[in-house]
Design an enzyme around this catalytic site. Structure first.
Site, PDB file in Angstrom:
ATOM      1  N   ASP A 121       0.830  -1.200   0.000  1.00 36.66           N
ATOM      2  CA  ASP A 121       0.000   0.000   0.000  1.00 36.66           C
ATOM      3  C   ASP A 121       0.870   1.257   0.000  1.00 36.66           C
ATOM      4  O   ASP A 121       1.864   1.336   0.728  1.00 36.66           O
ATOM      5  CB  ASP A 121      -0.857  -0.045   1.284  1.00 36.66           C
ATOM      6  N   GLU A 141      14.139 -15.657   1.077  1.00 38.17           N
ATOM      7  CA  GLU A 141      14.392 -16.721   2.080  1.00 38.17           C
ATOM      8  C   GLU A 141      13.313 -17.795   2.017  1.00 38.17           C
ATOM      9  O   GLU A 141      13.491 -18.895   2.536  1.00 38.17           O
ATOM     10  CB  GLU A 141      14.380 -16.117   3.503  1.00 38.17           C
TER      11      GLU A 141
HETATM   12  C1  GLC Z   1      -4.160   3.034  -0.661  1.00 33.00           C
HETATM   13  C2  GLC Z   1      -5.379   2.147  -0.542  1.00 33.00           C
HETATM   14  C3  GLC Z   1      -6.531   3.002  -0.125  1.00 33.00           C
HETATM   15  C4  GLC Z   1      -6.216   3.602   1.231  1.00 33.00           C
HETATM   16  C5  GLC Z   1      -4.908   4.365   1.191  1.00 33.00           C
HETATM   17  C6  GLC Z   1      -4.406   4.657   2.569  1.00 33.00           C
HETATM   18  O1  GLC Z   1      -4.275   3.964  -1.666  1.00 33.00           O
HETATM   19  O2  GLC Z   1      -5.598   1.474  -1.734  1.00 33.00           O
HETATM   20  O3  GLC Z   1      -7.735   2.295  -0.077  1.00 33.00           O
HETATM   21  O4  GLC Z   1      -7.250   4.450   1.617  1.00 33.00           O
HETATM   22  O5  GLC Z   1      -3.895   3.644   0.559  1.00 33.00           O
HETATM   23  O6  GLC Z   1      -3.942   3.492   3.170  1.00 33.00           O
END
Ligand code: GLC
Length: 553
Positions: A214, A263
């Site tokens: 993310d 790993e």
């Molecule tokens: C990314 C995710 C989104 C979230 C953001 C903050 O863009 O896909 O859904 O709100 O990160 O974590």
């Protein structure tokens, strides 16, 4: 616990894989909470096997106050009781492997929840303490009552919140590029690196096949945290350059994680959610010693125009090819307007999480959008490389526009006082059976977001085995794609008589798509798949087909 996939699956399975995104809270509920859960997902895995995908990516199911639908993680190694237990997660992974489906889980390293133990410790500790050094605490500017700089949250409003110190006085500020309950980690601190190594190992030990990272482009910030110019501040496009996106040092993190995954064998993968432009910059995330995939947001953000689509495909193949990585292709996810609505709207601006709602000035024509949505997928799944699908797109679900304000959960909606609708419209729980409670989503009939009546006819049981349905179209495309090895193939453009019609050959298949407004005569040949049931020898506007190549030569 570890669980093995069949030895038949290759270490580089990801080069041509089709990966299906499950958004756990909206996929299938086994209980009566109105939220989907892990046992619900496990129960439906055979449907995904039947669909013909290779892997499943699960959005976060970790312990979380759910202020950003689970992207605010309070415990990276715990399962939120909303979704089940750790044993449920282990059972899901094992069940997927038994079906030869890989499992990718989400990792949220840019920020934690403010409910995370570390953040609670930071608040209870004084400025300058090691506990505060795990996050981005700064003194305010001026007399301390103004934020340290002018950065804005992606969800709207300032990116800084002031804390009250343990003695009750107003104190320092902490950075949150997203919601105020999502404090950014300090990736200059080695403790943060060690912590995430352990999180990776925790899930790898449980047999996961990879991680979707993310906000992969956000971890490192420009030293000194400089304020933005007024012009840069006003620019909310996802491709805008900012001092907190895409700093060179993020790549060190991914090199390290590459080694951690190594790993566990050669077949574990990392996928970057990196909203960076141009594609050459995005491709830096998938160099040989970093990640395997990066979501191709340039492709997702391309408007419904033949020349734009052609150029983004060429650009993607060359940029990713230059670093030895496959291109990925993606049209929808949980953050953008579903492509079966979006493609009848404008371009890049429409995928920014402004969303769609009752008062939006521009609303897509549902019929045009649905045709284009199916055609776009038909065009995409013939391309060499790997593709990502988002739950419900195989049913042709549109963006849900009519959600009452008081049901909306996206922080974007609340932080902008409703000025931006946000992303709830693509997150509505999906329909499985027309005549069951909540269309088969939950046995109690509860659903955390209301489902529109139109979901009844789009339910899976209404499409299963029905010729011409979106579901059968997806199955046909996925089956042929695998049988013909298209993911490992090579694309060759074929000239057509119309600037609005694109055609390419990949192995034994010719793919054609009409992006214009007038019908186009199809060449002779066996139509193996068609996004529309019209069989009059023409390619209609918003129509794509796969034809047996030999017949077109
Ligand atoms: C990314 C995710 C989104 C979230 C953001 C903050 O863009 O896909 O859904 O709100 O990160 O974590």
């Amino acid at each position: 616990m570890t669980s093995e996939l069949s030895p038949m699956s290759a270490a580089d399975w990801w080069r041509d894989a089709v990966i299906y995104q499950v958004y756990p809270r909206s996929f299938c509920a086994s209980g009566g909470t109105g939220f989907g859960d892990l046992p619900g997902i496990t129960q439906k895995l055979p449907e995904l096997r039947k669909l013909g995908v290779d892997a499943v990516w699960l959005s976060p199911f970790y312990t979380s106050p759910q202020n950003d639908a689970g992207y605010d993680v309070a415990d990276y190694c715990g399962v939120d009781s909303l979704f089940g237990t750790l044993a449920d997660a282990e059972h899901l992974i094992q069940s997927a492997h038994d079906l030869d489906l890989r499992i990718i889980v989400d990792l949220v390293p840019n920020h934690s929840s403010s409910e995370h133990e570390w953040f609670k410790q930071a608040l209870a500790s004084p400025p300058g303490s090691p506990e505060r050094e795990r996050y981005m605490f700064r003194d305010g500017s001026g007399d301390g009552s103004e934020p340290p700089n002018n950065w804005q949250s992606v969800f709207g409003g300032p990116a800084w919140t002031r804390v009250v110190e343990a003695d009750g006085t107003p104190g320092q500020w902490y950075l949150h590029l997203f919601d105020s309950t999502q404090p950014d980690f300090n990736w200059e601190n080695p403790e943060v690196w060690d912590f995430f190594d352990d999180v990776l190992r925790f899930w790898l030990d449980r047999g996961v096949d990879g991680f979707r990272i993310d906000v992969a482009h956000g971890l490192m910030k420009v030293p000194g945290l400089p304020s933005l110019s007024p012009e840069d501040l006003a620019d909310i496009r996802p491709d805008a350059q900012k001092p907190y996106w895409n700093q060179e040092k993020v790549h060190d993190v991914y090199r390290r994680w590459h080694r951690v995954l190594g790993e566990y064998g050669p077949d574990r993968i990392l996928t970057a959610e990196a909203w960076v432009w141009p594609l050459e910059s995005m491709a830096q995330y998938v160099r040989e010693d970093e990640m395997q995939h990066a979501f191709n947001f340039a492709y997702l953000a391309t408007s419904w125009q033949a020349d734009n689509v052609k150029s983004v495909v060429d650009h993607s193949l060359s940029a990713f090819g230059a670093v030895g990585a496959p291109s990925t292709w993606v049209l929808s996810n949980h953050d953008v307007i579903r492509h079966s609505s979006r493609l009848a709207m404008g371009a890049l601006e429409s995928v920014v999480p402004g969303g769609l709602g009752p008062k939006s000035p521009e609303k897509p024509d549902p019929d045009v959008a649905m045709r284009r949505g199916r055609a776009a997928t038909t065009f995409m799944l013939g391309l060499p490389g790997s593709s990502y699908l988002y739950q419900g797109e195989e049913l042709g679900l549109p963006e849900v526009i009519e959600i009452p304000d008081d049901k909306r959960e996206d922080p974007t909606f609340h932080r902008t006082n409703g000025e931006r609708y946000g992303r709830d419209g693509c997150r509505v729980p999906i329909p499985w059976e027309k005549d069951a409670p909540a269309y088969g989503f939950s046995p109690s009939g509860d659903s955390w977001l209301p489902q529109p009546d139109t979901f009844g006819d789009l339910a899976r049981d209404q499409q299963e085995g029905v010729e011409g349905s979106t579901l059968e179209l997806y199955k046909t495309l996925l089956r042929l794609r695998k049988a013909e090895g298209l993911g490992r193939g090579e694309l060759q453009w074929i000239a057509t008589d119309s600037p609005d019609v694109l055609a390419y050959q990949n192995g034994g298949i010719t793919v054609m798509c009409n992006f214009g407004d007038t019908p186009f005569d199809l060449p002779h040949g066996d139509v193996l798949a068609s996004s529309e049931s019209e069989r009059d020898g023409t390619l209609q506007p918003g129509h794509a087909v796969w034809i047996q190549s030999a017949a077109t030569e």
